[in-house]
Design an enzyme around this catalytic site. Structure first.
Site, PDB file in Angstrom:
ATOM      1  N   ARG A 182      -9.212 -28.170 -26.692  1.00 35.01           N
ATOM      2  CA  ARG A 182      -7.902 -28.002 -27.322  1.00 35.01           C
ATOM      3  C   ARG A 182      -7.088 -29.264 -27.081  1.00 35.01           C
ATOM      4  O   ARG A 182      -7.485 -30.146 -26.332  1.00 35.01           O
ATOM      5  CB  ARG A 182      -7.173 -26.730 -26.863  1.00 35.01           C
ATOM      6  CG  ARG A 182      -7.443 -26.185 -25.519  1.00 35.01           C
ATOM      7  CD  ARG A 182      -6.685 -26.786 -24.328  1.00 35.01           C
ATOM      8  NE  ARG A 182      -5.359 -27.248 -24.631  1.00 35.01           N
ATOM      9  CZ  ARG A 182      -4.826 -28.332 -24.115  1.00 35.01           C
ATOM     10  NH1 ARG A 182      -5.513 -29.087 -23.266  1.00 35.01           N
ATOM     11  NH2 ARG A 182      -3.622 -28.723 -24.420  1.00 35.01           N
ATOM     12  N   GLN A 202      -1.694 -23.070 -20.593  1.00 42.37           N
ATOM     13  CA  GLN A 202      -2.248 -24.439 -20.528  1.00 42.37           C
ATOM     14  C   GLN A 202      -1.539 -25.270 -19.453  1.00 42.37           C
ATOM     15  O   GLN A 202      -2.142 -26.179 -18.880  1.00 42.37           O
ATOM     16  CB  GLN A 202      -2.102 -25.136 -21.883  1.00 42.37           C
ATOM     17  CG  GLN A 202      -3.011 -24.610 -22.974  1.00 42.37           C
ATOM     18  CD  GLN A 202      -2.343 -23.521 -23.803  1.00 42.37           C
ATOM     19  OE1 GLN A 202      -1.483 -22.808 -23.321  1.00 42.37           O
ATOM     20  NE2 GLN A 202      -2.749 -23.394 -25.047  1.00 42.37           N
ATOM     21  N   ASP A 243       1.503 -31.969 -32.137  1.00 45.59           N
ATOM     22  CA  ASP A 243       0.303 -31.632 -32.920  1.00 45.59           C
ATOM     23  C   ASP A 243       0.386 -32.138 -34.345  1.00 45.59           C
ATOM     24  O   ASP A 243      -0.637 -32.330 -35.008  1.00 45.59           O
ATOM     25  CB  ASP A 243       0.077 -30.120 -32.920  1.00 45.59           C
ATOM     26  CG  ASP A 243      -0.484 -29.699 -31.574  1.00 45.59           C
ATOM     27  OD1 ASP A 243       0.295 -29.647 -30.609  1.00 45.59           O
ATOM     28  OD2 ASP A 243      -1.706 -29.485 -31.489  1.00 45.59           O
TER      29      ASP A 243
HETATM   30  O1  MRU Z   1      -3.004 -24.764 -28.381  1.00 47.15           O
HETATM   31  P1  MRU Z   1      -3.251 -26.080 -27.724  1.00 47.15           P
HETATM   32  O2  MRU Z   1      -3.547 -25.968 -26.263  1.00 47.15           O
HETATM   33  O3  MRU Z   1      -4.280 -26.903 -28.470  1.00 47.15           O
HETATM   34  O4  MRU Z   1      -1.887 -26.850 -27.872  1.00 47.15           O
HETATM   35  C1  MRU Z   1      -1.825 -28.181 -27.446  1.00 47.15           C
HETATM   36  C2  MRU Z   1      -0.462 -28.757 -27.499  1.00 47.15           C
HETATM   37  O5  MRU Z   1       0.458 -28.156 -28.011  1.00 47.15           O
HETATM   38  C3  MRU Z   1      -0.287 -30.131 -26.957  1.00 47.15           C
HETATM   39  O6  MRU Z   1       0.997 -30.287 -26.445  1.00 47.15           O
HETATM   40  C4  MRU Z   1      -0.481 -31.103 -28.115  1.00 47.15           C
HETATM   41  O7  MRU Z   1      -1.726 -30.920 -28.723  1.00 47.15           O
HETATM   42  C5  MRU Z   1      -0.337 -32.484 -27.683  1.00 47.15           C
HETATM   43  S1  MRU Z   1      -1.825 -33.034 -26.925  1.00 47.15           S
HETATM   44  C6  MRU Z   1      -1.740 -34.574 -26.437  1.00 47.15           C
END
Ligand code: MRU
Length: 332
Positions: free
Chosen positions: A45, A186, A227
């Site tokens: 992720r 996370q 993202d």
């Molecule tokens: O659902 P996830 O864990 O993939 O979400 C990740 C995030 O929101 C991070 O903050 C984002 O991808 C930035 S990663 C450098």
């Protein structure tokens, strides 16, 4: 530095982030479907990391020819909707293939996947330098971060966590506060794991504590990843980021988004058009696999959008973007 995946002798392995911090389990992926499932289920992720993983998913398809490559592309881009890096990486590999003509498909795709990963690592380093330069020397600061924007989300030193690592290296960091990041934790599981491994001073808080910490004057800046960043610089990131931006503005605290160019979506004019992933409500109704609520309905958007006017600056690998005459150091 911990890495979210490895590619050696045509074997692509993904570190299963769902099992962290308890266990380090590596998944051997032999098909693009397995990579897409690892992305969907969050075994891998973080926006840049899922882009790189998708590129390696295409490496696994390429020995079977161009039709198979196209089929794998469709499967991989549909794995998750919000992080534009996924689509960006797949498109980039397909462009390299079409420019290469009849050359060996496997070697072209492999070369492009490797280039994407290498460039993300370099971008992480450049963002870390740029971001850390916004913080004055000779003074330590305490920062707040959300979700995980570190090595495990990028394949390099991280976006927001890259800046934080650099601040630590430069003696400018007193404390990193990490939101646990409900529902999938996370922050508690992955950011805490990375910072603890690197012996960077860190303190875990629940998401609802951030405002009070700001009120107490314990946060000097907020640093998050993204993202997808729309053309008007609205930025989508993990659910809860928007609330932090509102709180930071209310308390006069600079709010920084750290993201590489691969996260910018020039096709999307504003945050309103960014697709927001909605995940299964069981993630909200349960905690670590145990049901915590009666059988009510639940809502589980995985991301939110922070409007550009709440962002002090966006730190990229090649420039610091701070709109409307805002001082990127956040002091004005
Ligand atoms: O659902 P996830 O864990 O993939 O979400 C990740 C995030 O929101 C991070 O903050 C984002 O991808 C930035 S990663 C450098």
């Amino acid at each position: 530095m911990i890495t979210p995946f490895s590619f050696t002798e045509n074997h692509f392995r993904i570190l299963d982030q769902r099992r962290l911090p308890g266990e380090e389990v590596w998944l051997e992926c032999t098909t693009p479907e397995m990579v897409a499932e690892a992305i969907r289920s969050l075994a891998v992720r973080g926006a840049p990391a899922i882009g790189i993983a998708a590129a390696y998913g295409l490496v696994l398809a390429s020995p079977y020819g161009r039709d198979e490559l196209m089929r794998a592309s469709d499967i991989l881009v549909r794995a998750r909707p919000t992080a534009v890096n996924l689509e960006w990486a797949v498109r980039r590999v397909l462009t390299a293939v079409s420019l290469a003509g009849d050359t060996d498909l496997l070697s072209i795709v492999k070369q492009e996947a490797q280039a994407i990963w290498e460039e993300e690592k370099l971008a992480n380093e450049a963002m870390a330098d740029r971001g850390a330069s916004l913080f004055v020397a000779g003074k330590t600061c305490s920062v707040l971060t959300h979700c995980n924007a570190g090595a495990l989300a990028t394949g390099g030193i991280g976006t927001a966590l890259g800046v934080i690592r650099k601040l630590h290296e430069q003696g400018k960091l007193a404390m990193v506060y990490m939101d646990e990041t409900r529902p999938l934790l996370q922050g508690a599981r992955i950011t805490a794991y990375e910072l603890h491994q690197d012996m960077i001073p860190c303190t875990l808080i629940t998401d609802s504590m951030a405002g009070w910490l700001m009120k107490l004057g314990r946060i000097d800046a907020v640093l998050v990843g993204a993202d997808r960043i729309a053309r008007n610089l609205d930025a989508a990131n993990k659910i809860g980021t928007y609330a932090l931006a509102v709180l930071a503005r209310a308390h006069g605290i600079p709010f920084y988004v750290v993201a590489p160019r691969s996260t910018f979506d020039t096709q999307t004019s504003s945050g309103e058009a960014i697709p927001i992933e909605e995940r299964d409500t069981s993630e909200v109704l349960a905690f670590l696999g145990s049901r915590i609520a009666p059988p009510v309905s639940a809502f589980n958007p995985a991301f939110d959008v922070t409007p550009q006017e709440l962002i002090t600056a966006i730190i990229t690998e090649d420039e610091i973007l701070s709109g409307h005459g805002r001082d990127p150091s956040g002091t004005a």
